[in-house]
Design a protein around this motif. Structure first.
Motif, PDB file in Angstrom:
ATOM      1  N   VAL A 107       0.797  -1.294   0.034  1.00 40.46           N
ATOM      2  CA  VAL A 107       0.014  -0.124  -0.091  1.00 40.46           C
ATOM      3  C   VAL A 107       1.079   1.366  -0.055  1.00 40.46           C
ATOM      4  N   ASN A 108       1.672   1.459   0.705  1.00 39.88           N
ATOM      5  CA  ASN A 108       2.604   2.575   0.957  1.00 39.88           C
ATOM      6  C   ASN A 108       3.519   2.623  -0.227  1.00 39.88           C
ATOM      7  N   ARG A 178      -8.112  14.496   1.398  1.00 37.65           N
ATOM      8  CA  ARG A 178      -8.693  13.386   2.507  1.00 37.65           C
ATOM      9  C   ARG A 178      -8.003  13.526   3.781  1.00 37.65           C
ATOM     10  N   ARG A 179      -8.875  13.541   4.883  1.00 36.03           N
ATOM     11  CA  ARG A 179      -8.535  13.504   5.986  1.00 36.03           C
ATOM     12  C   ARG A 179      -9.364  12.631   6.818  1.00 36.03           C
ATOM     13  N   MET A 180      -9.046  11.835   7.730  1.00 35.52           N
ATOM     14  CA  MET A 180      -9.649  10.902   8.666  1.00 35.52           C
ATOM     15  C   MET A 180      -9.589  11.164  10.042  1.00 35.52           C
ATOM     16  N   ARG A 222      -4.365   9.789   5.610  1.00 33.56           N
ATOM     17  CA  ARG A 222      -3.594   8.473   5.188  1.00 33.56           C
ATOM     18  C   ARG A 222      -2.303   8.571   4.917  1.00 33.56           C
ATOM     19  N   ALA A 223      -1.740   7.394   5.056  1.00 33.65           N
ATOM     20  CA  ALA A 223      -0.309   7.184   4.768  1.00 33.65           C
ATOM     21  C   ALA A 223       0.001   7.091   3.343  1.00 33.65           C
ATOM     22  N   ASP A 224      -0.853   6.434   2.560  1.00 32.41           N
ATOM     23  CA  ASP A 224      -0.868   6.419   1.101  1.00 32.41           C
ATOM     24  C   ASP A 224      -1.375   7.894   0.374  1.00 32.41           C
ATOM     25  N   ASP A 225      -1.606   8.827   0.865  1.00 31.08           N
ATOM     26  CA  ASP A 225      -2.081  10.169   0.494  1.00 31.08           C
ATOM     27  C   ASP A 225      -1.104  11.129   0.302  1.00 31.08           C
TER      28      ASP A 225
END
Length: 287
Positions: A107-108, A178-180, A222-225
């Motif tokens: 993913v990363n 994007r944020r969570m 997110r780490a992938d963003d």
């Protein structure tokens, strides 16, 4: 609630209306690889006619296009589960299970997770839903390759594939915004998008989807963003997506939908494209 109950098992007329929105061709498919197909065969997923079950839809589209947002809204609207393979992967990452480290590296780097892993996670989710009495589904972001689509076609009937589309500049801006919430897990977006039209492309305006005050200080990315990873994900997706789109177009199941803007502009037009606007009116009248 009564209106939602009626929607949970759409009539044959409903499915007939849907087919008028898609493209009609014919094509033969290659046989799927037995070792991957076995993930589903081992769980005995039975085929049912549309009149005996809820919808079985797939949502496609580039990362950040809004598959999760619209698929989630439709799942509540129709009373079917929303199953996002990205969420399944993140849940496995958070579980510290045997696949966690392997998935983290994939993913990363912005790469696609292998078919074997995806089908393993998806079959477990469908089995759990079936045991809990679920019927039908909206798959979000899956299948991503023709091989995955072929395997899925072998084990269950997909009624409709909705392909959401946006220009790449807007997609990149959306992904980076994007944020969570680290506490409640809610998804938000801080990007304020205003793209002027030109060269045949329409203007697009999307207001930010901001969190409530109690979530504001807990937002994480997110780490992938990251820009590098997002661009790689978009490149990989575009490379893989055209054959998948053609696969479903050849089967008369593809509905291509260009998002005209944010949720306020796009939601009613999407319902219209899906021939669901009349159900929304009935639902509003019954509320």
């Amino acid at each position: 609630m009564a209106a939602l109950s009626r929607l949970s098992k759409p009539s044959s007329k409903f499915f007939a209306n849907i087919t008028r929105s898609v493209y009609f061709y014919s094509s033969a498919s290659a046989a799927p690889e037995p070792e991957i197909k076995s993930y589903f065969q081992n769980h005995n997923f039975a085929r049912k006619a549309p009149k005996d079950r809820n919808v079985q839809w797939v949502f496609l589209g580039c990362p950040g296009v809004g598959k999760g947002t619209y698929a989630s809204r439709l799942s509540k609207f129709l009373g079917v589960p929303h199953i996002a393979t990205g969420d399944l992967v993140r849940e496995e990452l958070a579980s510290s299970g045997s696949l966690s480290q392997q998935l983290s590296e994939i993913v990363n780097q912005g790469k696609l997770v292998s078919d074997e892993i995806i089908f393993n996670l998806l079959s477990k989710r469908l089995e759990a839903g079936q045991a809990g009495g679920e019927s039908g589904f909206i798959l979000d972001g899956f299948p991503r390759t023709v091989k995955q689509a072929e395997i899925l076609e072998e084990v269950m009937d997909i009624d409709l594939v909705v392909n959401l589309k946006l220009c790449e500049d807007v997609l990149l801006e959306k992904c980076l915004g994007r944020r969570m919430c680290s506490q409640c897990g809610g998804n938000f977006n801080v990007a304020n998008i205003n793209v002027k039209g030109g060269n045949g492309n329409p203007s697009i305006s999307m207001a930010p989807l901001l969190p409530p005050a109690h979530c504001m200080s807990k937002l994480i990315t997110r780490a992938d963003d990251t820009e590098e990873v997002v661009k790689e994900r978009l490149r990989v997706y575009n490379e893989k997506s055209q054959p998948v789109e053609e696969f479903y177009r050849n089967r008369g199941k593809l509905l291509e939908f260009d998002l005209p803007g944010g949720i306020p502009e796009s939601w009613p037009k999407l319902l219209e494209a899906l021939n669901l606007d009349e159900y929304e009116e009935k639902q509003s009248a019954a509320a």
